[in-house]
Write a protein that holds these residues in place. Structure first.
Motif, mmCIF file in Angstrom:
data_model
loop_
_atom_site.group_PDB
_atom_site.id
_atom_site.type_symbol
_atom_site.label_atom_id
_atom_site.label_comp_id
_atom_site.label_asym_id
_atom_site.label_seq_id
_atom_site.Cartn_x
_atom_site.Cartn_y
_atom_site.Cartn_z
ATOM 1 N N LYS A 73 0.832 -1.207 0.000
ATOM 2 C CA LYS A 73 0.000 0.000 0.000
ATOM 3 C C LYS A 73 0.861 1.250 0.000
ATOM 4 N N ASP A 74 1.925 1.252 0.817
ATOM 5 C CA ASP A 74 2.830 2.402 0.854
ATOM 6 C C ASP A 74 3.491 2.619 -0.506
ATOM 7 N N PHE A 75 3.892 1.523 -1.148
ATOM 8 C CA PHE A 75 4.529 1.625 -2.456
ATOM 9 C C PHE A 75 3.571 2.230 -3.471
ATOM 10 N N ILE A 76 2.341 1.770 -3.467
ATOM 11 C CA ILE A 76 1.354 2.283 -4.431
ATOM 12 C C ILE A 76 1.070 3.762 -4.175
ATOM 13 N N LEU A 77 0.951 4.153 -2.909
ATOM 14 C CA LEU A 77 0.726 5.570 -2.599
ATOM 15 C C LEU A 77 1.905 6.425 -3.060
ATOM 16 N N HIS A 78 3.118 5.910 -2.859
ATOM 17 C CA HIS A 78 4.309 6.640 -3.286
ATOM 18 C C HIS A 78 4.325 6.788 -4.808
ATOM 19 N N LYS A 80 1.733 6.755 -6.751
ATOM 20 C CA LYS A 80 0.649 7.670 -7.119
ATOM 21 C C LYS A 80 1.101 9.118 -6.952
ATOM 22 N N GLU A 81 1.813 9.401 -5.859
ATOM 23 C CA GLU A 81 2.340 10.750 -5.641
ATOM 24 C C GLU A 81 3.327 11.123 -6.740
ATOM 25 N N ASN A 82 4.201 10.184 -7.114
ATOM 26 C CA ASN A 82 5.156 10.459 -8.195
ATOM 27 C C ASN A 82 4.437 10.763 -9.500
ATOM 28 N N LEU A 83 3.403 9.993 -9.794
ATOM 29 C CA LEU A 83 2.638 10.214 -11.026
ATOM 30 C C LEU A 83 1.954 11.573 -10.997
ATOM 31 N N GLU A 84 1.386 11.938 -9.842
ATOM 32 C CA GLU A 84 0.747 13.251 -9.721
ATOM 33 C C GLU A 84 1.757 14.365 -9.934
ATOM 34 N N ASP A 85 2.979 14.194 -9.410
ATOM 35 C CA ASP A 85 4.028 15.193 -9.611
ATOM 36 C C ASP A 85 4.394 15.315 -11.084
ATOM 37 N N ILE A 86 4.488 14.190 -11.765
ATOM 38 C CA ILE A 86 4.844 14.216 -13.189
ATOM 39 C C ILE A 86 3.739 14.895 -13.998
ATOM 40 N N VAL A 87 2.492 14.588 -13.689
ATOM 41 C CA VAL A 87 1.358 15.209 -14.393
ATOM 42 C C VAL A 87 1.349 16.711 -14.132
#
Length: 94
Positions: A73-78, A80-87
């Protein structure tokens, strides 16, 4: 930079070794089970032994599974945050 390359090489070596051991274990286990399948009493006995150890160590197994689940779960949240930053960066560039 050379230290980082050595670290990656060692990590890759460990992964290759783990994969080799896993393959050998699966092959050996498959051969063992094909031989054991000819003796139903042996299969029953192996099931009893496996059941005993699963019951004995059930709390450790559950704790380990929960720990793995939390890490996932922590990995997926991390990610997701990286993807949001890239977007967000992509939107800023437009």
């Amino acid at each position: 930079m050379a230290h980082n390359h050595d670290s990656k090489s060692m990590s890759m070596g460990k992964q290759v070794m783990a994969g080799t051991l896993a393959t050998a274990t699966v092959n050996t286990g498959g051969k063992l089970m094909s031989k054991a399948a000819k003796h139903p009493v042996l299969v029953f006995g192996l099931g009893m032994v496996a059941g005993f150890f699963v019951y004995k160590y059930r709390k450790d197994i559950i704790a380990s599974a929960n720990k793995t689940l939390d890490a996932g779960k922590d990995f997926i949240l991390h990610q997701k945050e990286n993807l949001e930053d890239i977007v967000a960066e992509a939107k800023e560039d437009k």
